[in-house]
Write a protein that holds these residues in place. Structure first.
Motif, PDB file in Angstrom:
ATOM      1  N   PRO A 472       0.982  -1.245   0.166  1.00 24.49           N
ATOM      2  CA  PRO A 472      -0.075  -0.025   0.031  1.00 24.49           C
ATOM      3  C   PRO A 472       0.957   1.377   0.044  1.00 24.49           C
ATOM      4  CG  PRO A 472      -0.682  -1.592   1.820  1.00 24.49           C
ATOM      5  CD  PRO A 472       0.547  -2.114   1.285  1.00 24.49           C
ATOM      6  N   GLN A 473       0.300   2.215  -0.794  1.00 26.38           N
ATOM      7  CA  GLN A 473       1.360   3.628  -0.756  1.00 26.38           C
ATOM      8  C   GLN A 473       0.610   4.640   0.131  1.00 26.38           C
ATOM      9  OE1 GLN A 473       3.815   3.610  -3.176  1.00 26.38           O
ATOM     10  NE2 GLN A 473       3.406   1.619  -2.899  1.00 26.38           N
ATOM     11  N   ALA A 474       1.312   4.584   1.609  1.00 24.19           N
ATOM     12  CA  ALA A 474       0.633   5.214   2.670  1.00 24.19           C
ATOM     13  C   ALA A 474       0.583   6.674   2.486  1.00 24.19           C
ATOM     14  CB  ALA A 474       1.560   5.165   3.828  1.00 24.19           C
ATOM     15  N   ASP A 475       1.505   7.162   1.238  1.00 20.88           N
ATOM     16  CA  ASP A 475       1.449   8.579   1.120  1.00 20.88           C
ATOM     17  C   ASP A 475       0.316   9.235   0.312  1.00 20.88           C
ATOM     18  OD1 ASP A 475       2.595   7.375  -0.949  1.00 20.88           O
ATOM     19  OD2 ASP A 475       4.534   8.644  -1.215  1.00 20.88           O
ATOM     20  N   ILE A 476      -0.680   8.265  -0.084  1.00 19.16           N
ATOM     21  CA  ILE A 476      -1.802   8.594  -1.227  1.00 19.16           C
ATOM     22  C   ILE A 476      -2.921   8.546  -0.284  1.00 19.16           C
ATOM     23  CG2 ILE A 476      -2.819   8.206  -3.359  1.00 19.16           C
ATOM     24  CD1 ILE A 476      -0.417   7.124  -4.458  1.00 19.16           C
ATOM     25  N   SER A 477      -3.755   9.472  -0.466  1.00 17.12           N
ATOM     26  CA  SER A 477      -5.020   9.248   0.197  1.00 17.12           C
ATOM     27  C   SER A 477      -6.131   9.609  -0.677  1.00 17.12           C
ATOM     28  CB  SER A 477      -5.580  10.236   1.404  1.00 17.12           C
ATOM     29  OG  SER A 477      -5.707  11.402   0.915  1.00 17.12           O
ATOM     30  N   TRP A 478      -7.231   8.920  -0.940  1.00 21.92           N
ATOM     31  CA  TRP A 478      -8.387   9.266  -1.619  1.00 21.92           C
ATOM     32  C   TRP A 478      -9.782   9.117  -1.000  1.00 21.92           C
ATOM     33  CZ3 TRP A 478     -11.919   5.190  -3.080  1.00 21.92           C
ATOM     34  CH2 TRP A 478     -11.619   4.166  -2.472  1.00 21.92           C
ATOM     35  N   GLN A 479     -10.723   9.692  -1.649  1.00 21.41           N
ATOM     36  CA  GLN A 479     -12.077   9.604  -1.581  1.00 21.41           C
ATOM     37  C   GLN A 479     -12.991   9.729  -2.539  1.00 21.41           C
ATOM     38  OE1 GLN A 479     -11.442  14.157   0.092  1.00 21.41           O
ATOM     39  NE2 GLN A 479     -13.347  13.394   0.811  1.00 21.41           N
ATOM     40  N   ALA A 501     -17.135  11.747  -8.314  1.00 26.32           N
ATOM     41  CA  ALA A 501     -15.726  11.788  -8.589  1.00 26.32           C
ATOM     42  C   ALA A 501     -14.689  11.080  -7.548  1.00 26.32           C
ATOM     43  CB  ALA A 501     -15.380  13.006  -8.971  1.00 26.32           C
ATOM     44  N   ILE A 502     -13.522  10.471  -8.118  1.00 24.22           N
ATOM     45  CA  ILE A 502     -12.602  10.151  -7.035  1.00 24.22           C
ATOM     46  C   ILE A 502     -11.500  11.214  -6.875  1.00 24.22           C
ATOM     47  CG2 ILE A 502     -10.946   8.211  -6.504  1.00 24.22           C
ATOM     48  CD1 ILE A 502     -12.563   6.562  -8.605  1.00 24.22           C
ATOM     49  N   LEU A 503     -11.404  11.504  -5.566  1.00 22.95           N
ATOM     50  CA  LEU A 503     -10.258  12.572  -5.570  1.00 22.95           C
ATOM     51  C   LEU A 503      -8.955  12.009  -4.783  1.00 22.95           C
ATOM     52  CD1 LEU A 503      -9.207  15.529  -5.454  1.00 22.95           C
ATOM     53  CD2 LEU A 503     -10.618  15.787  -3.003  1.00 22.95           C
ATOM     54  N   LEU A 504      -7.769  12.041  -5.376  1.00 24.49           N
ATOM     55  CA  LEU A 504      -6.668  11.588  -4.749  1.00 24.49           C
ATOM     56  C   LEU A 504      -5.715  12.741  -4.159  1.00 24.49           C
ATOM     57  CD1 LEU A 504      -6.995   9.570  -7.106  1.00 24.49           C
ATOM     58  CD2 LEU A 504      -4.729   8.897  -6.794  1.00 24.49           C
ATOM     59  N   LYS A 505      -5.205  12.688  -2.840  1.00 22.26           N
ATOM     60  CA  LYS A 505      -4.412  13.514  -2.393  1.00 22.26           C
ATOM     61  C   LYS A 505      -3.044  13.115  -1.905  1.00 22.26           C
ATOM     62  CE  LYS A 505      -7.912  16.508  -0.529  1.00 22.26           C
ATOM     63  NZ  LYS A 505      -8.321  17.233   0.716  1.00 22.26           N
ATOM     64  N   PRO A 506      -2.055  13.938  -1.851  1.00 22.98           N
ATOM     65  CA  PRO A 506      -0.768  13.574  -1.061  1.00 22.98           C
ATOM     66  C   PRO A 506      -1.369  13.699   0.368  1.00 22.98           C
ATOM     67  CG  PRO A 506      -0.398  15.254  -2.514  1.00 22.98           C
ATOM     68  CD  PRO A 506      -1.772  15.494  -2.561  1.00 22.98           C
ATOM     69  N   LYS A 507      -0.897  12.533   1.223  1.00 17.17           N
ATOM     70  CA  LYS A 507      -1.395  12.526   2.459  1.00 17.17           C
ATOM     71  C   LYS A 507      -0.595  13.516   3.299  1.00 17.17           C
ATOM     72  CE  LYS A 507      -3.277   8.460   4.526  1.00 17.17           C
ATOM     73  NZ  LYS A 507      -3.157   7.222   4.585  1.00 17.17           N
ATOM     74  N   GLU A 508       0.689  13.965   3.089  1.00 17.65           N
ATOM     75  CA  GLU A 508       1.356  14.948   3.958  1.00 17.65           C
ATOM     76  C   GLU A 508       1.208  16.060   3.316  1.00 17.65           C
ATOM     77  OE1 GLU A 508       3.159  14.386   6.886  1.00 17.65           O
ATOM     78  OE2 GLU A 508       2.157  12.387   6.966  1.00 17.65           O
ATOM     79  N   MET A 509       0.517  17.252   3.652  1.00 14.66           N
ATOM     80  CA  MET A 509       0.563  18.527   3.215  1.00 14.66           C
ATOM     81  C   MET A 509       1.123  19.522   3.971  1.00 14.66           C
ATOM     82  SD  MET A 509      -3.191  19.239   1.701  1.00 14.66           S
ATOM     83  CE  MET A 509      -2.963  20.938   1.534  1.00 14.66           C
ATOM     84  N   THR A 510       2.082  20.333   3.603  1.00 16.53           N
ATOM     85  CA  THR A 510       2.618  21.416   4.123  1.00 16.53           C
ATOM     86  C   THR A 510       1.673  22.252   5.052  1.00 16.53           C
ATOM     87  OG1 THR A 510       4.194  21.145   2.551  1.00 16.53           O
ATOM     88  CG2 THR A 510       4.790  22.600   4.393  1.00 16.53           C
TER      89      THR A 510
END
Ligand SMILES: CSCC[C@H](NC=O)C(=O)N[C@@H](C)C(=O)O
Length: 747
Positions: A472-479, A501-510
């Motif tokens: 699993p790629q823990a740095d990607i989140s999706w909803q 729609a499917i939204l992918l986001k990097p998990k860590e955001m500054t």
């Protein structure tokens, strides 16, 4: 904060407004990320072998799997196999594990084990002295029993290995093998290649007589229609049967001359062959992604040669599958012409009563229990439960692919996976109730699992055993996000429809930073993006982009009304749905409104070009792969002219006469209509051999942008068709997409 002097002023200003989120910008680092993510293979086949009883009474079977993986160094998609041993009792897996390492498969176009598991047939392609040859091999236990040089035997042309027509099937008796090949074409010569004059008259006559049977004159340049995109050089398929003992190949006769056969298998007791036949008169149209071509189920009797039509005369069918008790055939059916992919009917033909029944009908709107209809384009090679009562399939239900069980006696549909946390499920095969599946999600590459189909009524007790873990790629989140169009965008003919729609986001955001957003509408337009693993979206997300995959109204998986709402409204309804999804997402506040790009292929490219024309200030970069840019100029050159008519809102007929008003409508619905408003820099990626959306579509748009002095770059991929899926084209397309967006979003 210190800024380097070399950063241009506009970039300084944009940095002051919002803190940039960190996006990977270095080409070498992006390439490394892409290379890393390419190392996750995908499953393409699984077979369950016969049950073996060990000397201690334990039962086990072998699960054979095939995988594909991009090999960037060799510039090819490699295929390899791995086997697993599964010990089980009647209904549960007791112990399982791999029974060896991976082995690369080279040169095999098709392969299939005999029903007992004792024999194996392989179609192999091999280049000998610069010439491609096809061989048919029969293996028995540990030796190659036979190897027939099909090219030299010359009973037929090349064997079909595609999903549309192709098949290789053992007879129930294991004495014969059935496959589909191109019909043999006559040898041709020019009128001037024959013997020179000056020969004695009787010498000339002898040569002519010798050649009469095999060589025809003046037909070298004959045009053979083909079945379009990705099926080039496939024109007239024939059913072929190899008698293994006698090494004798028979090309079947008795099939009506206006029918092209494929997807064939042996009838109960090997009395004949069942196949799907596509009508090819008055001419052939593209078949890839087009489930709506007039076709029917046929039976040809081997003793009498008589051919019988088993299903309706006015529908389109695919994926016939015989039950284990050899009594019934299930298949999928939909309407002819109209949208290219639609909600299917699951039909069943009883071999003995000759009665056809509709097991699951078309679903117009999602049912109360959430079932939205059947959208599978192909059933798995085996799909029946052991008792021949239930049928299994993986199927899009909104934006998730679920495993569905259909009770053929009641038509009841139950999901085995709707309660699971994972994204999407793929049924690879089922045999004696042992299912082999693959599961993935936008942040998790495909894994491999097995499990026994629970008794009817206990589907919620489904339990899986993982044969191959993934990472699993823990740095990607999706909803998943759901949208309801506002009243002014509602479709009056099909009111109240929604989309998602499917939204992918990097998990860590500054903290305090804003994300750049890449909007991706799918192609089709009647297809769907499900919550599964995609290489490109995962890499973009790991680079620091958020990605929005939009299933606008017209997508599969939401009911037939949803599909029917789009034809006639392309360029408006779909465009507004995508923009609504983007606007809604922007309200979340995590995104930088100045850093939005749009990317799409085919009809997705059509939407990308529309969006930059209709919202000229909004998108800062656009990438379009083989986009439809002008329906009016495409209708005469695409392999599916009916698509242009239907999506523009007209009915299609093979003898259609184009009126100026129709062409005007097509032009009005096309992105080229809005090109004068475009400001967004556009990257076009075109496949030289695209038969679906000919490259001239992209070139037309390119010229218009050049004339308007809008920044545009064109990448040209020789040897590639509509999908641009050769390893070098795909990876080059990805890198250039990423760099184009980075450049024009000033990241
Ligand atoms: C006349 S081309 C229509 C667009 C095309 N539809 C079917 O092939 C399309 O959008 N294809 C999608 C599936 C794609 O290639 O991504």
């Amino acid at each position: 904060m210190m800024f380097s002097r070399r950063i241009p002023l506009h970039r300084l200003l944009s940095r002051c407004a919002v803190m940039d989120s960190k996006v990977l910008r270095e080409a070498a680092e992006i390439a490394q990320l892409y290379r890393d993510q390419c190392r996750f293979p995908a499953l393409c086949r699984a077979d369950v072998g016969p049950v073996i009883t060990s000397r201690y009474g334990g039962q086990y079977c072998n699960v054979y799997t095939e995988w594909t993986q991009r090999d960037l160094e060799r510039n090819e998609n490699v295929k390899f196999c791995r086997q697993y041993i599964v010990f089980h009792d009647d209904k549960s897996v007791v112990y399982s594990g791999p029974s060896g390492n991976c082995t690369e498969i080279k040169g095999e176009l098709l392969s299939v084990d005999s029903p007992s598991g004792d024999m194996k047939a392989v179609l192999r392609e091999s280049t000998i002295k610069g010439e491609d040859k096809q061989f048919l091999e029969i293996w028995h236990k540990n030796r190659k029993l036979k190897c027939l040089n099909l090219t030299t035997l010359s009973k037929h042309g090349k064997v079909y290995e595609d999903d549309q027509f192709g098949c290789m099937v053992w007879s129930h008796s294991e004495t014969h093998l059935l496959y589909v090949a191109e019909k043999k074409r006559p040898k041709t010569e020019s009128y001037f290649q024959g013997p020179e004059t000056g020969l004695l008259a009787d010498e000339e006559e002898t040569i002519k007589t010798d050649k009469k049977e095999e060589t025809v004159l003046g037909q070298q340049f004959e045009y053979y229609e083909d079945w379009g995109e990705a099926l080039v050089n496939k024109s007239s398929p024939v059913l072929c049967v190899l008698d293994i003992e006698g090494s004798n190949i028979t090309v079947l006769e008795g099939i009506p001359a206006n029918i092209s056969p494929g997807q064939a298998f042996w009838a109960p007791n090997d009395t004949g062959l069942v196949f799907v036949g596509w009508w090819h008169e008055p001419f052939r149209l593209g078949l890839k992604y087009c489930a709506n071509r007039r076709s029917s189920l046929f039976y040809v009797d081997l003793a009498s040669g008589k051919c019988e039509q088993l299903s309706s005369n006015s529908s389109a069918v695919c994926s016939p599958r015989l039950s284990p008790d050899l009594c019934r055939i299930v298949y999928m059916e939909c309407g002819v012409f109209g949208p290219h992919q639609q909600c299917n009917r699951l039909c069943m033909y009883d071999w003995y009563t000759k009665q056809t029944s509709v097991v699951v009908d078309v679903v117009q709107r999602a049912r109360e229990d959430g079932f939205t209809g059947i959208y599978s384009s192909m059933l798995s090679p085996r799909c029946w439960s052991a008792d021949s009562q239930r049928v299994l399939m993986s199927c899009a239900q909104r934006c998730r692919k679920d495993l569905l069980v259909v009770d053929t006696s009641t038509g009841e549909v139950t999901s085995l996976t709707s309660q699971s946390e994972e994204g999407s499920w793929n049924l690879l095969n089922i045999h004696r109730d042992l299912m082999v599946v693959s599961c993935s999600s936008p942040n998790c590459p495909p894994d491999l699992r097995v499990g026994f189909l629970p008794e009817k009524g206990s589907e919620s007790k489904m339990s899986w055993v993982t044969l191959e873990e993934t990472q699993p790629q823990a740095d990607i989140s999706w909803q998943t996000l759901n949208f309801s169009p506002p009243p002014e965008e509602d479709n009056s003919q099909y009111p109240g429809l929604d989309f998602n729609a499917i939204l992918l986001k990097p998990k860590e955001m500054t903290a305090g930073s804003k994300l750049p957003l890449i909007v991706m509408p799918h192609g089709g337009p009647h297809s769907v993006l499900v919550s599964e693993w995609f290489l490109s979206t995962a890499v973009l997300c790991k680079m620091g982009f958020s990605v929005l995959l939009v299933n606008y109204r017209g997508s599969l998986g939401f009911g037939q009304d949803n599909i029917l709402s789009l034809p006639g409204n392309i360029g408006t309804q779909d465009v507004k749905d995508v923009q609504l999804a983007v606007d809604s997402v922007l309200k979340q506040g995590d995104f930088d409104k100045q850093k939005i790009a749009v990317v799409g292929g085919s009809h997705g490219g059509f939407l990308a070009c529309h969006l930059i024309g209709q919202y000229p200030e909004f998108y800062k970069a656009c990438v379009a792969r083989n986009p439809v840019t002008n329906l009016a100029s495409m209708i005469g050159s695409t392999d599916i002219p009916d698509w242009c008519m239907v999506e523009a809102g007209y009915e299609y007929n093979t003898d259609i006469h184009l009126e100026p008003a129709i062409l005007e409508q097509m032009l009005n619905k096309s992105p080229i209509k809005h090109v004068s408003k475009v400001k967004t820099p556009v990257l076009l990626m075109l496949g030289e051999d695209d038969k679906r959306v000919p490259s001239k579509q992209g070139i037309e748009y390119y010229r218009a942008l050049k004339a308007l002095q809008v920044p545009v770059r064109l990448l040209w991929y020789p040897g590639n068709n509509h999908s641009l899926s050769k390893v070098d084209a795909e990876s080059d397309g990805f890198m250039n997409t990423a760099l184009w967006i980075i450049q024009h979003l000033s990241l």
